[in-house]
Motif scaffolding. Structure first.
Motif, short mmCIF file in Angstrom:
data_model
loop_
_atom_site.label_atom_id
_atom_site.label_comp_id
_atom_site.label_asym_id
_atom_site.label_seq_id
_atom_site.Cartn_x
_atom_site.Cartn_y
_atom_site.Cartn_z
N THR A 108 13.98 9.27 62.37
CA THR A 108 13.45 9.78 61.10
C THR A 108 12.21 10.63 61.34
O THR A 108 11.56 10.53 62.38
CB THR A 108 13.06 8.65 60.14
OG1 THR A 108 12.11 7.81 60.80
CG2 THR A 108 14.26 7.83 59.70
N GLU A 121 12.29 10.12 56.71
CA GLU A 121 13.69 10.30 56.34
C GLU A 121 14.50 10.79 57.53
O GLU A 121 14.00 11.58 58.33
CB GLU A 121 13.81 11.33 55.20
CG GLU A 121 13.09 10.91 53.94
CD GLU A 121 13.13 11.99 52.88
OE1 GLU A 121 13.95 11.89 51.97
OE2 GLU A 121 12.33 12.95 53.00
N GLY A 122 15.73 10.31 57.62
CA GLY A 122 16.58 10.74 58.73
C GLY A 122 17.92 10.06 58.69
O GLY A 122 18.57 9.99 57.65
N ASP A 134 22.61 8.51 55.99
CA ASP A 134 21.24 8.89 55.64
C ASP A 134 20.39 7.63 55.56
O ASP A 134 20.85 6.58 55.11
CB ASP A 134 21.21 9.61 54.29
CG ASP A 134 21.92 10.95 54.34
OD1 ASP A 134 22.04 11.52 55.43
OD2 ASP A 134 22.36 11.42 53.27
N ARG A 136 16.14 6.25 54.97
CA ARG A 136 14.74 6.58 54.73
C ARG A 136 13.92 5.29 54.64
O ARG A 136 14.43 4.24 54.24
CB ARG A 136 14.57 7.41 53.46
CG ARG A 136 14.90 6.70 52.18
CD ARG A 136 14.76 7.64 50.98
NE ARG A 136 14.98 6.93 49.72
CZ ARG A 136 15.10 7.53 48.55
NH1 ARG A 136 15.02 8.85 48.45
NH2 ARG A 136 15.28 6.82 47.45
#
Lengths: 185, 177
Positions: A108, A121-122, A134, A136
């Motif tokens: 992230t 986020e990542g 996804d 986060r």
């Protein structure tokens, strides 16, 4: 280019290490002297981590290499471990975090939203299923000295974000049920 | 299939804490038995690192260790003069790529790659120099030697000549030898 040579010299022969060593007593390193690298300092320490009222694990967060790197050693009550390395990259002006455990990796990046709040986020990548979603994580420093770590996963846009882990960090030793810490370097 | 995926998803996304609770002791051997995760094993160990030239100058101690079901390779470097550096190394089975992120005092390196045809680990990416605010193409090549030692070669890309030039070449000797 000259700087790179200097870095290489430092790496190889420690030719600058004397000055670095003395620098630790005198002028601070680049990272220690830049306030942005301190944005995650609220998370440094030895923590008991709770989900609700249950103690679910212990986390040790340390800073090293002149304040440039933050490392995380996670041990949950089931005995599994995780490790992360994070750093602030001044060229991209983002925090970058890389986590590996026996079940998944998390990669992230993000930034401070306000003092005491950092959002990363990542993606999360599960080894066995090879599922990639996804991901986060929001870290929030609370006024009482605790830290909230809210992690969320999103498999599809339609499903939206779902809570993956909502943990509260309390400084270890402040609670009677603190168990003997396991640490590994 | 979608339902199975959802079910799996529900299981694995139940939260680290819940997973932890469900597990009693040994985690599943996801990495230790899967192809690719052992590609960098030749680098694992406790090492004395020297400059790989006539001078054989001692550069530092490097500890390379595997953890967490062999999913993680961790590097803890202590330079001869007291400097410190850390890296995290992991294999992505979907992209078939290794990634290393290294952070030291004032700079970081982020690169990806894998074994080349000769069996050497070749990672290519960027070196970020904080004070200079520079991002330079960078690569590392770790080559296992027949005698068990490892040669680690770092190269930077020279924009003027459009060629890779030597940054540092180290020789890894096992610390117990």
């Amino acid at each position: 280019m000259r700087i790179l040579e200097t870095l290489a010299a430092t790496f190889v022969a420690g030719s600058l290490c004397a000055s670095i060593a003395s620098a630790s007593e005198g002028p601070a390193s680049y990272c220690d002297s830049s306030p942005v690298f301190a944005q995650f300092d609220f998370w440094i320490g030895h923590w008991d981590v709770y989900a609700g009222e249950r103690l679910v694990g212990q986390n040790t967060i340390s800073k090293d290499a002149g304040g440039c790197v933050i490392r995380e050693h996670w041990v949950n009550m089931g005995g599994t471990h995780g490790y992360s390395l994070r750093h602030y990259n001044p060229l991209s002006s983002t925090w970058e975090m890389f986590w590996v455990s026996d079940a998944y990796t998390v990669k992230t990046e993000g930034r401070e939203l306000e003092p005491g709040v950092v959002l990363l986020e990542g993606k999360i990548h599960y080894f066995q299923s090879e599922q990639i979603s996804d991901f986060r994580v929001r870290f929030t420093a609370r006024e009482d000295g605790t830290v909230r770590q809210l992690a969320e996963q999103r498999d599809t846009a339609e499903e939206g974000w779902k809570t993956w882990f909502d943990g509260r960090y309390r400084r270890a030793g402040e609670n009677a049920d603190t168990k003997e810490r396991q640490t590994s370097d | 299939m979608h339902k199975v995926t959802l079910l799996l998803s529900a299981i694995v996304t139940g939260g680290a804490a819940l997973i932890a609770e469900a597990q009693t002791g040994t985690p599943p051997p996801a990495c230790s038995e899967a192809a690719g995760f052992g590609d960098f094993d030749f680098w694992v160990g406790e090492w004395k690192v020297y400059s790989n030239d006539d001078q054989r100058q001692f550069a530092g101690d490097n500890s390379i260790s595997k953890h967490h079901g062999d999913c993680l390779i961790k590097e803890n470097w202590r330079g001869a003069g007291g400097s410190a550096g850390f890296s995290i190394n992991y294999y992505n089975s979907v992209t078939d790529e290794w990634r290393q992120v290294w952070v030291a005092n004032g700079y970081s390196i982020d690169y990806t790659g894998g074994l080349d045809e000769s069996g050497a680990m070749l990672l290519e990416g960027s070196l970020y120099n904080y004070a200079q605010e520079s991002k330079t193409p960078f690569r590392g090549i770790w080559t296992p030697q027949a005698d068990g030692s490892v040669v680690q070669r770092f190269e930077i890309h020279d924009a003027e000549t459009d060629d890779w030039t030597l940054w540092f070449e180290g020789l890894y000797i096992r610390a117990d030898e």
